[in-house]
Motif scaffolding. Sequence first.
Motif, PDB file in Angstrom:
ATOM      1  N   TYR A  82      -2.498  -7.615  -3.997  1.00 36.44           N
ATOM      2  CA  TYR A  82      -3.234  -6.489  -3.420  1.00 36.44           C
ATOM      3  C   TYR A  82      -3.454  -5.426  -4.488  1.00 36.44           C
ATOM      4  N   TYR A  83      -4.621  -4.827  -4.479  1.00 36.95           N
ATOM      5  CA  TYR A  83      -4.986  -3.778  -5.450  1.00 36.95           C
ATOM      6  C   TYR A  83      -5.206  -2.459  -4.716  1.00 36.95           C
ATOM      7  N   GLU A  84      -5.130  -1.362  -5.446  1.00 35.36           N
ATOM      8  CA  GLU A  84      -5.393  -0.039  -4.868  1.00 35.36           C
ATOM      9  C   GLU A  84      -6.292   0.728  -5.831  1.00 35.36           C
ATOM     10  N   ASP A  85      -6.962   1.761  -5.297  1.00 37.91           N
ATOM     11  CA  ASP A  85      -7.766   2.618  -6.169  1.00 37.91           C
ATOM     12  C   ASP A  85      -6.813   3.481  -6.991  1.00 37.91           C
ATOM     13  N   SER A  86      -7.023   3.515  -8.298  1.00 35.91           N
ATOM     14  CA  SER A  86      -6.167   4.338  -9.153  1.00 35.91           C
ATOM     15  C   SER A  86      -6.350   5.809  -8.815  1.00 35.91           C
ATOM     16  N   LEU A  87      -5.261   6.554  -8.768  1.00 34.19           N
ATOM     17  CA  LEU A  87      -5.362   7.989  -8.478  1.00 34.19           C
ATOM     18  C   LEU A  87      -5.766   8.759  -9.726  1.00 34.19           C
ATOM     19  N   THR A  88      -5.487   8.189 -10.906  1.00 32.89           N
ATOM     20  CA  THR A  88      -5.786   8.920 -12.138  1.00 32.89           C
ATOM     21  C   THR A  88      -7.119   8.489 -12.752  1.00 32.89           C
ATOM     22  N   LYS A  89      -7.524   7.228 -12.491  1.00 33.67           N
ATOM     23  CA  LYS A  89      -8.806   6.762 -13.039  1.00 33.67           C
ATOM     24  C   LYS A  89      -9.675   6.294 -11.882  1.00 33.67           C
ATOM     25  N   PRO A  90     -10.335   7.256 -11.212  1.00 35.32           N
ATOM     26  CA  PRO A  90     -11.139   6.892 -10.046  1.00 35.32           C
ATOM     27  C   PRO A  90     -12.109   5.766 -10.413  1.00 35.32           C
ATOM     28  N   SER A  91     -12.381   4.921  -9.458  1.00 35.15           N
ATOM     29  CA  SER A  91     -13.267   3.760  -9.621  1.00 35.15           C
ATOM     30  C   SER A  91     -12.544   2.572 -10.246  1.00 35.15           C
ATOM     31  N   ARG A  92     -11.278   2.758 -10.690  1.00 33.85           N
ATOM     32  CA  ARG A  92     -10.540   1.589 -11.191  1.00 33.85           C
ATOM     33  C   ARG A  92      -9.585   1.082 -10.124  1.00 33.85           C
ATOM     34  N   ARG A  93      -9.553  -0.236  -9.944  1.00 37.18           N
ATOM     35  CA  ARG A  93      -8.588  -0.839  -9.013  1.00 37.18           C
ATOM     36  C   ARG A  93      -7.400  -1.305  -9.835  1.00 37.18           C
ATOM     37  N   VAL A  94      -6.210  -0.965  -9.378  1.00 39.39           N
ATOM     38  CA  VAL A  94      -5.003  -1.405 -10.099  1.00 39.39           C
ATOM     39  C   VAL A  94      -4.115  -2.201  -9.149  1.00 39.39           C
ATOM     40  N   PHE A 144       4.283  -2.829  -7.634  1.00 37.64           N
ATOM     41  CA  PHE A 144       4.121  -2.567  -9.078  1.00 37.64           C
ATOM     42  C   PHE A 144       4.046  -1.076  -9.387  1.00 37.64           C
ATOM     43  N   LYS A 145       3.507  -0.306  -8.495  1.00 35.43           N
ATOM     44  CA  LYS A 145       3.293   1.136  -8.718  1.00 35.43           C
ATOM     45  C   LYS A 145       2.985   1.413 -10.201  1.00 35.43           C
ATOM     46  N   LEU A 146       1.835   0.926 -10.600  1.00 30.11           N
ATOM     47  CA  LEU A 146       1.389   1.098 -11.992  1.00 30.11           C
ATOM     48  C   LEU A 146       1.035   2.571 -12.207  1.00 30.11           C
ATOM     49  N   PRO A 147       0.861   3.002 -13.457  1.00 29.17           N
ATOM     50  CA  PRO A 147       0.447   4.387 -13.680  1.00 29.17           C
ATOM     51  C   PRO A 147      -0.756   4.703 -12.790  1.00 29.17           C
ATOM     52  N   GLY A 148      -0.695   5.817 -12.066  1.00 33.30           N
ATOM     53  CA  GLY A 148      -1.789   6.151 -11.152  1.00 33.30           C
ATOM     54  C   GLY A 148      -1.651   5.493  -9.797  1.00 33.30           C
ATOM     55  N   GLY A 149      -0.562   4.742  -9.603  1.00 39.44           N
ATOM     56  CA  GLY A 149      -0.342   4.075  -8.310  1.00 39.44           C
ATOM     57  C   GLY A 149       0.188   5.073  -7.287  1.00 39.44           C
ATOM     58  N   ASP A 150      -0.252   4.902  -6.049  1.00 35.84           N
ATOM     59  CA  ASP A 150       0.088   5.860  -5.001  1.00 35.84           C
ATOM     60  C   ASP A 150       1.516   5.645  -4.483  1.00 35.84           C
ATOM     61  N   ARG A 188       8.158  -1.040 -11.266  1.00 35.54           N
ATOM     62  CA  ARG A 188       8.165  -2.282 -10.500  1.00 35.54           C
ATOM     63  C   ARG A 188       9.487  -2.446  -9.744  1.00 35.54           C
ATOM     64  N   VAL A 189       9.360  -2.755  -8.461  1.00 39.24           N
ATOM     65  CA  VAL A 189      10.539  -2.934  -7.607  1.00 39.24           C
ATOM     66  C   VAL A 189      10.328  -4.190  -6.767  1.00 39.24           C
ATOM     67  N   LEU A 190      11.384  -4.996  -6.665  1.00 39.10           N
ATOM     68  CA  LEU A 190      11.322  -6.241  -5.889  1.00 39.10           C
ATOM     69  C   LEU A 190      11.974  -6.018  -4.524  1.00 39.10           C
ATOM     70  N   TYR A 191      11.314  -6.476  -3.466  1.00 39.15           N
ATOM     71  CA  TYR A 191      11.849  -6.349  -2.110  1.00 39.15           C
ATOM     72  C   TYR A 191      11.963  -7.741  -1.489  1.00 39.15           C
ATOM     73  N   ILE A 192      13.178  -8.112  -1.079  1.00 41.05           N
ATOM     74  CA  ILE A 192      13.346  -9.392  -0.385  1.00 41.05           C
ATOM     75  C   ILE A 192      13.895  -9.084   1.011  1.00 41.05           C
ATOM     76  N   THR A 193      13.164  -9.527   2.024  1.00 41.98           N
ATOM     77  CA  THR A 193      13.486  -9.148   3.410  1.00 41.98           C
ATOM     78  C   THR A 193      13.922 -10.372   4.205  1.00 41.98           C
ATOM     79  N   TYR A 194      15.008 -10.204   4.945  1.00 43.62           N
ATOM     80  CA  TYR A 194      15.590 -11.283   5.745  1.00 43.62           C
ATOM     81  C   TYR A 194      15.683 -10.844   7.208  1.00 43.62           C
ATOM     82  N   ASN A 195      15.660 -11.833   8.112  1.00 44.46           N
ATOM     83  CA  ASN A 195      16.055 -11.538   9.493  1.00 44.46           C
ATOM     84  C   ASN A 195      17.241 -12.426   9.845  1.00 44.46           C
ATOM     85  N   LYS A 196      17.845 -12.154  10.996  1.00 41.74           N
ATOM     86  CA  LYS A 196      18.971 -12.982  11.421  1.00 41.74           C
ATOM     87  C   LYS A 196      18.446 -14.391  11.678  1.00 41.74           C
TER      88      LYS A 196
END
Length: 283
Positions: free
Chosen positions: A83-95, A139-145, A241-249
């Motif tokens: 998934y990509y997001e619009d950069s907050l610092t470089k408008p028009s760029r998807r990161v 990933f929360k790259l530079p400019g990531g929300d 960058r942060v890794l999330y691993i989710t479990y249920n019972k």
Amino acid sequence: MVWPILDRCVTIPRGFPDMPSPSTARKIADNARFLSEEQLAAFERDGFLNMPGAFSVEEMRDITRWTEEVQNWEEVPGRHMAYYEDSLTKPSRRVLQRIENFVPYHEGFQGLFRDHRMQGAVEQLFGEKATLFKEKINFKLPGGDGFKPHQDQQAGWWNYAPIFITALVTIDETTLENGCLEMAAGHHKKGMVGGEWAPLTDKDMADMKFVPYPSKPGDVMFFDSFAPHGSALNKTDKPRRVLYITYNKASAGDHRVQYYADKRKSFPPDIERKPGETFKFRV
Ligand SMILES: O=C(O)CCC(=O)C(=O)O
Ligand SMILES: [Fe+2]
């Protein structure tokens, strides 16, 4: 564990078992007391548990390399989900914002989710066997929300199981400047405080105190799917960058395949979107 139906270009790595191998199972049993009574009590009280230094520098070198491998995979519809997001610092760029559903295609991460410090610890926290529900790397790259405060349960998870526990592994140091996680302790026993598919409102948060938890590579945080949390944007010039691993019972069933099938339809990864189609990240 049942894995997603794979498209014809993709094969599950050879030797990938459905059940933990005997040595992994032994390891889980040997480490059934990985978390102390005090740690279990803290999780019960706060809804989360911080465990600094769970993975060594060498192990983090591997996990960081695996993260880069996953990031560099060619994107193919029906496979891992980027998934990509619009950069907050470089408008028009998807990161790049996040990648999900990569465990079926990566042996290293398959070993990691079964590790006694991950699944083993979550089984202690649940007091019973756990099943993998989902995994993602933010990933929360530079400019990531950032992420507005929410309970993960609000993101449609109630459709699949009554409660989940996520094990977060810090890949890059997290700080106030790059948007470390902020947690509100002691609100996880109140059920879903906010609405479905919506972040928490000021009213929902009136009695909550959010505390930042900066973290170092190798630190682990376990949190309940009702534990309120959020984070700020990344104002630095480096990824967070942060890794999330989710479990249920395990007793609540294995919902991974259905969850990702539903998500592909309601919030498809960028590569699966038709031209001009837009989807809004809700929570
Ligand atoms: O990575 C973060 O800062 C928070 C992410 C989060 O809460 C989520 O993806 O549900
Ligand atoms: Fe979350």
